[in-house]
Design a protein around this motif. Structure first.
Motif, mmCIF file in Angstrom:
data_model
loop_
_atom_site.group_PDB
_atom_site.id
_atom_site.type_symbol
_atom_site.label_atom_id
_atom_site.label_comp_id
_atom_site.label_asym_id
_atom_site.label_seq_id
_atom_site.Cartn_x
_atom_site.Cartn_y
_atom_site.Cartn_z
ATOM 1 N N ILE A 76 0.202 6.061 -6.827
ATOM 2 C CA ILE A 76 0.356 5.339 -8.090
ATOM 3 C C ILE A 76 1.805 5.459 -8.529
ATOM 4 C CG2 ILE A 76 -0.350 5.187 -10.501
ATOM 5 C CD1 ILE A 76 -3.004 6.531 -9.614
ATOM 6 N N ASP A 77 2.403 4.340 -8.933
ATOM 7 C CA ASP A 77 3.785 4.400 -9.404
ATOM 8 C C ASP A 77 3.845 4.416 -10.929
ATOM 9 O OD1 ASP A 77 3.547 1.746 -10.295
ATOM 10 O OD2 ASP A 77 4.826 0.932 -8.729
ATOM 11 N N LYS A 78 5.048 4.510 -11.466
ATOM 12 C CA LYS A 78 5.242 4.593 -12.921
ATOM 13 C C LYS A 78 4.970 3.268 -13.625
ATOM 14 C CE LYS A 78 8.500 8.347 -12.500
ATOM 15 N NZ LYS A 78 9.889 8.773 -12.561
ATOM 16 N N GLN A 79 4.840 2.192 -12.860
ATOM 17 C CA GLN A 79 4.531 0.877 -13.436
ATOM 18 C C GLN A 79 3.029 0.592 -13.403
ATOM 19 O OE1 GLN A 79 6.907 -2.003 -11.358
ATOM 20 N NE2 GLN A 79 8.806 -1.031 -11.942
ATOM 21 N N ASN A 80 2.229 1.625 -13.170
ATOM 22 C CA ASN A 80 0.775 1.503 -13.109
ATOM 23 C C ASN A 80 0.310 0.565 -12.010
ATOM 24 O OD1 ASN A 80 -0.044 3.369 -15.121
ATOM 25 N ND2 ASN A 80 0.693 1.921 -16.656
ATOM 26 N N ARG A 81 0.926 0.737 -10.838
ATOM 27 C CA ARG A 81 0.472 0.019 -9.652
ATOM 28 C C ARG A 81 -0.152 1.026 -8.700
ATOM 29 N NH1 ARG A 81 5.853 -3.337 -8.185
ATOM 30 N NH2 ARG A 81 6.622 -1.203 -8.368
ATOM 31 N N LEU A 82 -1.301 0.657 -8.168
ATOM 32 C CA LEU A 82 -2.029 1.474 -7.205
ATOM 33 C C LEU A 82 -1.783 0.906 -5.817
ATOM 34 C CD1 LEU A 82 -4.293 3.601 -6.485
ATOM 35 C CD2 LEU A 82 -5.920 1.730 -6.854
ATOM 36 N N TYR A 83 -1.273 1.737 -4.909
ATOM 37 C CA TYR A 83 -1.035 1.348 -3.524
ATOM 38 C C TYR A 83 -2.114 2.011 -2.664
ATOM 39 C CZ TYR A 83 3.639 0.410 -5.396
ATOM 40 O OH TYR A 83 4.692 -0.042 -6.144
ATOM 41 N N VAL A 84 -2.728 1.245 -1.775
ATOM 42 C CA VAL A 84 -3.775 1.760 -0.903
ATOM 43 C C VAL A 84 -3.437 1.373 0.530
ATOM 44 C CG1 VAL A 84 -6.252 1.733 -0.372
ATOM 45 C CG2 VAL A 84 -5.489 1.419 -2.748
ATOM 46 N N SER A 85 -3.304 2.372 1.419
ATOM 47 C CA SER A 85 -3.054 2.041 2.822
ATOM 48 C C SER A 85 -4.386 1.720 3.497
ATOM 49 C CB SER A 85 -2.325 3.175 3.545
ATOM 50 O OG SER A 85 -3.080 4.359 3.595
ATOM 51 N N VAL A 92 -0.802 -2.521 3.321
ATOM 52 C CA VAL A 92 -0.936 -1.796 2.059
ATOM 53 C C VAL A 92 -1.310 -2.838 1.011
ATOM 54 C CG1 VAL A 92 0.299 -0.526 0.260
ATOM 55 C CG2 VAL A 92 0.750 -0.023 2.671
ATOM 56 N N VAL A 93 -2.369 -2.573 0.257
ATOM 57 C CA VAL A 93 -2.753 -3.464 -0.830
ATOM 58 C C VAL A 93 -2.255 -2.841 -2.133
ATOM 59 C CG1 VAL A 93 -5.068 -2.473 -1.129
ATOM 60 C CG2 VAL A 93 -4.649 -4.800 -1.850
ATOM 61 N N VAL A 94 -1.802 -3.695 -3.052
ATOM 62 C CA VAL A 94 -1.231 -3.238 -4.316
ATOM 63 C C VAL A 94 -2.050 -3.828 -5.463
ATOM 64 C CG1 VAL A 94 0.852 -3.091 -5.726
ATOM 65 C CG2 VAL A 94 1.055 -3.299 -3.226
ATOM 66 N N PHE A 95 -2.474 -2.956 -6.373
ATOM 67 C CA PHE A 95 -3.224 -3.377 -7.547
ATOM 68 C C PHE A 95 -2.443 -3.063 -8.811
ATOM 69 C CE2 PHE A 95 -6.697 -2.664 -4.558
ATOM 70 C CZ PHE A 95 -7.407 -3.824 -4.724
ATOM 71 N N ALA A 101 -6.220 -6.187 -10.988
ATOM 72 C CA ALA A 101 -6.131 -7.296 -10.043
ATOM 73 C C ALA A 101 -5.204 -6.939 -8.889
ATOM 74 C CB ALA A 101 -5.601 -8.546 -10.743
ATOM 75 N N GLU A 102 -5.544 -7.455 -7.714
ATOM 76 C CA GLU A 102 -4.639 -7.312 -6.587
ATOM 77 C C GLU A 102 -3.412 -8.163 -6.861
ATOM 78 O OE1 GLU A 102 -6.250 -8.072 -2.673
ATOM 79 O OE2 GLU A 102 -4.256 -8.515 -1.902
ATOM 80 N N ILE A 103 -2.234 -7.580 -6.671
ATOM 81 C CA ILE A 103 -1.004 -8.339 -6.910
ATOM 82 C C ILE A 103 -0.201 -8.552 -5.634
ATOM 83 C CG2 ILE A 103 -0.813 -7.777 -9.346
ATOM 84 C CD1 ILE A 103 1.209 -5.595 -8.600
ATOM 85 N N ALA A 104 -0.525 -7.803 -4.581
ATOM 86 C CA ALA A 104 0.214 -7.986 -3.332
ATOM 87 C C ALA A 104 -0.535 -7.330 -2.184
ATOM 88 C CB ALA A 104 1.609 -7.390 -3.436
ATOM 89 N N ARG A 105 -0.200 -7.789 -0.997
ATOM 90 C CA ARG A 105 -0.651 -7.153 0.235
ATOM 91 C C ARG A 105 0.527 -7.215 1.195
ATOM 92 N NH1 ARG A 105 -6.214 -6.608 2.894
ATOM 93 N NH2 ARG A 105 -6.778 -6.979 0.749
ATOM 94 N N TRP A 106 0.960 -6.046 1.651
ATOM 95 C CA TRP A 106 2.152 -5.961 2.476
ATOM 96 C C TRP A 106 1.805 -5.480 3.872
ATOM 97 C CZ3 TRP A 106 4.377 -2.498 -1.862
ATOM 98 C CH2 TRP A 106 4.727 -3.274 -2.971
ATOM 99 N N ALA A 107 2.356 -6.148 4.866
ATOM 100 C CA ALA A 107 2.130 -5.771 6.256
ATOM 101 C C ALA A 107 2.880 -4.492 6.596
ATOM 102 C CB ALA A 107 2.581 -6.896 7.177
ATOM 103 N N THR A 108 2.246 -3.669 7.408
ATOM 104 C CA THR A 108 2.874 -2.489 7.991
ATOM 105 C C THR A 108 2.675 -2.613 9.498
ATOM 106 O OG1 THR A 108 0.851 -1.157 7.895
ATOM 107 C CG2 THR A 108 2.316 -1.078 5.971
ATOM 108 N N GLN A 109 2.794 -1.521 10.211
ATOM 109 C CA GLN A 109 2.390 -1.520 11.604
ATOM 110 C C GLN A 109 1.025 -0.855 11.687
ATOM 111 O OE1 GLN A 109 5.917 0.061 13.636
ATOM 112 N NE2 GLN A 109 6.440 -2.056 14.150
#
Length: 180
Positions: A76-85, A92-95, A101-109
């Motif tokens: 969890i970051d200071k902007q109240n975003r939850l990151y889940v690998s 990684v999905v970002v809420f 609400a989901e706000i992003a989904r970022w590709a990793t390896q």
């Protein structure tokens, strides 16, 4: 208590096999469930169940669609975003915790697991167990800024299994622990 199903009102002692935990300043905490591999559960500071994020969501504020697949780490970051690998989805999905609400989904390896944020929250480091790498993501843009090789030898085949990360206090050195 092993074997007790999660239902609204149950407390944190009814959790089967947590794989990661993240705390909010108010004492609310989030736990990724290694038993079901498909959910993150939120509890208040007393351990009372609040909601589930992901598959099998039954509580208030259930997130839809149910798309978590092998959740591993949470941050969890200071902007109240939850990151889940998402281990099986190489992402990684970002809420946004305020809007749920989901706000992003970022590709990793392949097989992202441990994650680490810089103090400012500007960079997210993600260990990729199946690729001997660490993905570095700019959290403002969601872009991968760098992929760091984490195996001991340049031509090592996959299998070093990076699974833990640490930054020095000045954030100039990243340490990567390999499981194999």
């Amino acid at each position: 208590t092993i074997g007790t199903p999660m239902t609204p009102g149950n407390d944190a002692t009814h959790f089967k096999r947590p794989t990661d935990i993240a705390w909010m300043p108010d004492g609310t905490f989030f736990v990724s469930d290694g038993y079901t591999n498909t959910r993150v559960v939120t509890f208040d500071k007393t351990g009372k169940f609040l909601m589930q994020w992901g598959e099998n969501g039954k509580g208030e504020g259930e997130m839809r669609p149910n798309y978590f697949d092998t959740v591993h780490a949470i941050v969890i970051d200071k902007q109240n975003r939850l990151y889940v690998s998402l281990w099986a989805l190489a992402s990684v999905v970002v809420f946004d915790l305020k809007t749920q609400a989901e706000i992003a989904r970022w590709a990793t390896q392949e097989h992202p697991n441990e994650m680490l944020l810089t103090k400012t929250g500007k960079l997210l480091y993600v260990a990729n167990a199946h690729r001997n790498t660490v993905t570095v993501i700019d959290t403002d843009s969601g872009e991968t800024t760098e992929t760091i090789w984490a195996a001991l030898y340049p031509q090592s085949p996959p299998g070093a299994t990076p699974n833990s990360l640490a930054l020095t206090p000045d954030e100039k050195l990243l340490f990567v622990a390999n499981a194999n």
